[in-house]
Design a protein around this motif. Structure first.
Motif: not given
Length: 269
Positions: A20-30, A50-53, A58-60
């Motif tokens: 799998v490719a995990v769509a990853y934000s670094g939040g609790v769920d992902s 994805l790092h966009a506007m 900090r989250e990235i």
């Protein structure tokens, strides 16, 4: 269903997918999903961010660190010009168009790495809020294994704590565009003002917060259990001056405290 049984069901579902490719934000769920996927599938897992506007730096950076901790291949796609007209126009279906663009990109990265399935961290509780982005996930055949296995936010936090994940008590953090009322055009300038303002709240020690924008007014929401922090050490005075320095003309504190999805009230009447 017991939480442990839900976890076993999740592992079984991931094994079915094989890679799998995990769509990853670094939040609790992902973050939880990525850890379980890595433990279950080993090297047949990649994380795609994805790092966009509309994303906080900090989250990235946190996402990068967590992925390194898991020893997972992490691909960050930098999008300097997020040219999705419907996102900029910021109508109530903004999230649908944004998710469609984001997950098409994630699917492309997955294909480049010979991975058939893209998974995301949508959980059972996400079905209770206004989330037009879920329609885009269905259309693109994105798999949401946490939701499929009936995992709630609380389940994920409990399991994350048992697994000693740093994110087990991480506050919810949505895309910066959610701070802007629908119908108001989204610009990089406004998003950066929001980001800087919220970074300042982090520096002050707040955990759950939003800086909502109403033209030249910054409306600060913090957790109800944290509002009292403003009434000591001149925090109100300092915060007022800091956010005006960032570019707001007026700074207000919402006395009702933080409320998830509060900007959606205008379209739910």
């Amino acid at each position: 269903m017991e939480v442990s049984k839900k976890l076993e069901k999740l592992k079984a579902r991931l094994l079915e997918l094989e890679g799998v490719a995990v769509a990853y934000s670094g939040g609790v769920d992902s973050n939880f999903l990525l850890k379980v996927a890595k433990d279950t599938l080993g090297d047949h897992v990649i994380a795609v961010t994805l790092h966009a506007m509309m994303h906080s730096q900090r989250e990235i950076e946190e996402a990068k660190q967590y992925a390194r901790n898991f020893n997972v291949k992490h691909i960050v796609v930098n999008v300097d010009n997020f040219e999705v007209k419907e996102f900029i126009e910021n109508n109530p279906d903004r999230c649908y168009h944004c998710k469609k663009a984001v997950f098409n990109t994630v699917k492309s990265v997955a294909k480049e790495h010979n991975i058939k399935y893209v998974v995301d961290g949508t959980n059972l509780d996400d079905l209770g809020d206004y989330r037009p982005g879920l329609k885009a996930l269905r259309e693109l055949n994105i798999i949401s294994p946490l939701k499929e296995c009936n995992l709630t936010k609380e389940d994920i936090r409990v399991l994350s704590k048992e697994m000693k994940l740093e994110t087990f008590n991480k506050p919810a953090f949505a895309c910066l565009a959610t701070r802007i009322p629908y119908g108001v055009k989204i610009t990089k300038e406004v998003l950066r003002k929001i980001e800087k303002s919220e970074e300042y709240l982090v520096e002050l020690g707040f955990e759950q917060f939003r800086v909502r924008v109403h033209e030249d007014i910054a409306r600060i929401e913090v957790g109800k259990n944290e509002i009292h922090k403003f009434f000591s050490e001149d925090k109100l005075y300092k915060t007022n001056n800091k956010l005006k320095e960032i570019g707001f003309k007026y700074v207000t504190l919402d006395m009702a405290g933080y409320e998830m999805g509060s900007m959606n009230k205008a379209i739910q009447k």
